[in-house]
Design a protein around this motif. Sequence first.
Motif, PDB file in Angstrom:
ATOM      1  N   VAL A 239       0.858  -1.187   0.000  1.00  0.00           N
ATOM      2  CA  VAL A 239       0.000   0.000   0.000  1.00  0.00           C
ATOM      3  C   VAL A 239       0.894   1.236   0.000  1.00  0.00           C
ATOM      4  O   VAL A 239       1.686   1.433   0.918  1.00  0.00           O
ATOM      5  N   ASN A 240       0.776   2.060  -1.039  1.00  0.00           N
ATOM      6  CA  ASN A 240       1.606   3.260  -1.168  1.00  0.00           C
ATOM      7  C   ASN A 240       0.800   4.351  -1.851  1.00  0.00           C
ATOM      8  O   ASN A 240      -0.244   4.083  -2.451  1.00  0.00           O
ATOM      9  N   ASP A 241       1.309   5.584  -1.789  1.00  0.00           N
ATOM     10  CA  ASP A 241       0.752   6.609  -2.663  1.00  0.00           C
ATOM     11  C   ASP A 241       1.293   6.374  -4.080  1.00  0.00           C
ATOM     12  O   ASP A 241       2.120   5.483  -4.310  1.00  0.00           O
ATOM     13  N   PHE A 242       0.826   7.165  -5.043  1.00  0.00           N
ATOM     14  CA  PHE A 242       1.146   6.877  -6.441  1.00  0.00           C
ATOM     15  C   PHE A 242       2.648   6.990  -6.756  1.00  0.00           C
ATOM     16  O   PHE A 242       3.200   6.127  -7.441  1.00  0.00           O
ATOM     17  N   PRO A 243       3.368   8.037  -6.295  1.00  0.00           N
ATOM     18  CA  PRO A 243       4.813   8.079  -6.575  1.00  0.00           C
ATOM     19  C   PRO A 243       5.579   6.904  -5.970  1.00  0.00           C
ATOM     20  O   PRO A 243       6.465   6.335  -6.618  1.00  0.00           O
ATOM     21  N   ALA A 244       5.256   6.535  -4.728  1.00  0.00           N
ATOM     22  CA  ALA A 244       5.927   5.390  -4.113  1.00  0.00           C
ATOM     23  C   ALA A 244       5.542   4.090  -4.809  1.00  0.00           C
ATOM     24  O   ALA A 244       6.361   3.174  -4.947  1.00  0.00           O
ATOM     25  N   TYR A 245       4.291   4.010  -5.262  1.00  0.00           N
ATOM     26  CA  TYR A 245       3.855   2.841  -6.025  1.00  0.00           C
ATOM     27  C   TYR A 245       4.708   2.665  -7.284  1.00  0.00           C
ATOM     28  O   TYR A 245       5.076   1.544  -7.650  1.00  0.00           O
ATOM     29  N   ALA A 246       5.025   3.776  -7.956  1.00  0.00           N
ATOM     30  CA  ALA A 246       5.837   3.706  -9.167  1.00  0.00           C
ATOM     31  C   ALA A 246       7.219   3.137  -8.870  1.00  0.00           C
ATOM     32  O   ALA A 246       7.758   2.336  -9.640  1.00  0.00           O
TER      33      ALA A 246
END
Length: 327
Positions: free
Chosen positions: A212-219
């Motif tokens: 579970v991450n925000d979008f930049p960390a997900y990338a």
Amino acid sequence: MPTKSYTRGARAFPFSRPLWSYKEYETLDTCPICNESRFKMTSQNRTTKIPQKVMRYLPLKPRLHRLYMSTHTATNLRWHKKKWVDDDVMRHPTDGEACKEFDRTFPDFVADPQNVRLRLATDGFNPYEVLNQHHSTWLIFVFPYNLPPWKCMKKEYMMMTILITKDPGRSIDVYLRPLVDELKDLWANGVRTYDKSTRKMFTLRAAVMWTVNDFPAYAMVSGSSAKGYIACPVCKEDVTSSWHAGKICYLDHRRWLPWDHEWREKDKEFDGNTERRRLRPREWSGDDILEQLNRLDFSPFGKTVSRTKPSTHMNWTHKSMFFELPY
């Protein structure tokens, strides 16, 4: 590349070694890919060498051991098996279809309710606010999701595994290496653990089932860039995007609606057109993604390695290290 140190609270673990000189690179003083020195340039009279980068890694196994050293906590770790009710109501990740599919695929893991299901989360922040724009601290946490929903997100059960003192970017896999190796061992071999509630020894296994991450960390974690005209990880190359008001906008989401949905007929409320010409984009399975990544050739990590990639790579920047996990 970074040096890792093992810490626990105020006391250090009795071993410490460089992360980039991990396993087969243990005796090297320079990176075998980009020839960058492990240490900073310092005075020749200095006896202690200063590493270029440092990360702190806190091993996961001792924390999993401690979870079962409390009778109350050890009992709660079997909540997902003992008190879970399948009534099609989403109260906990174990109610989700992903978890049910995992149970069907790996029945040997599910057979023992003491095995731990984990969630991984990461994000970065600047502890100095606007005083230092070049510093970024990144934390990687692991949460045990065997616990009931009113406990699994409590701070006392949050396990910080990695502390990085610089934005890792796509090189986050370098920092994740010791954690992934430990997770692979926990899946394949497990670790002998004492359960205080049953007063018996058992072999504890663990699996990371969610990130579970925000979008930049997900990338960073997934290896799919969050920038550009095809940055949507769901639509992929079938995305609809355009430049508007100084930024890239992603449009035409009505095609995800059912074919007979009333919003498909509306035009003035949206872009002046009805949405009757396109079906929803293809839905990619995990096997489809893995097959696509296996066909691509990514450049290795390194300071002097080119970051350009061919158009066939679409928005993929690298193959995530989490694909090494057998599940």
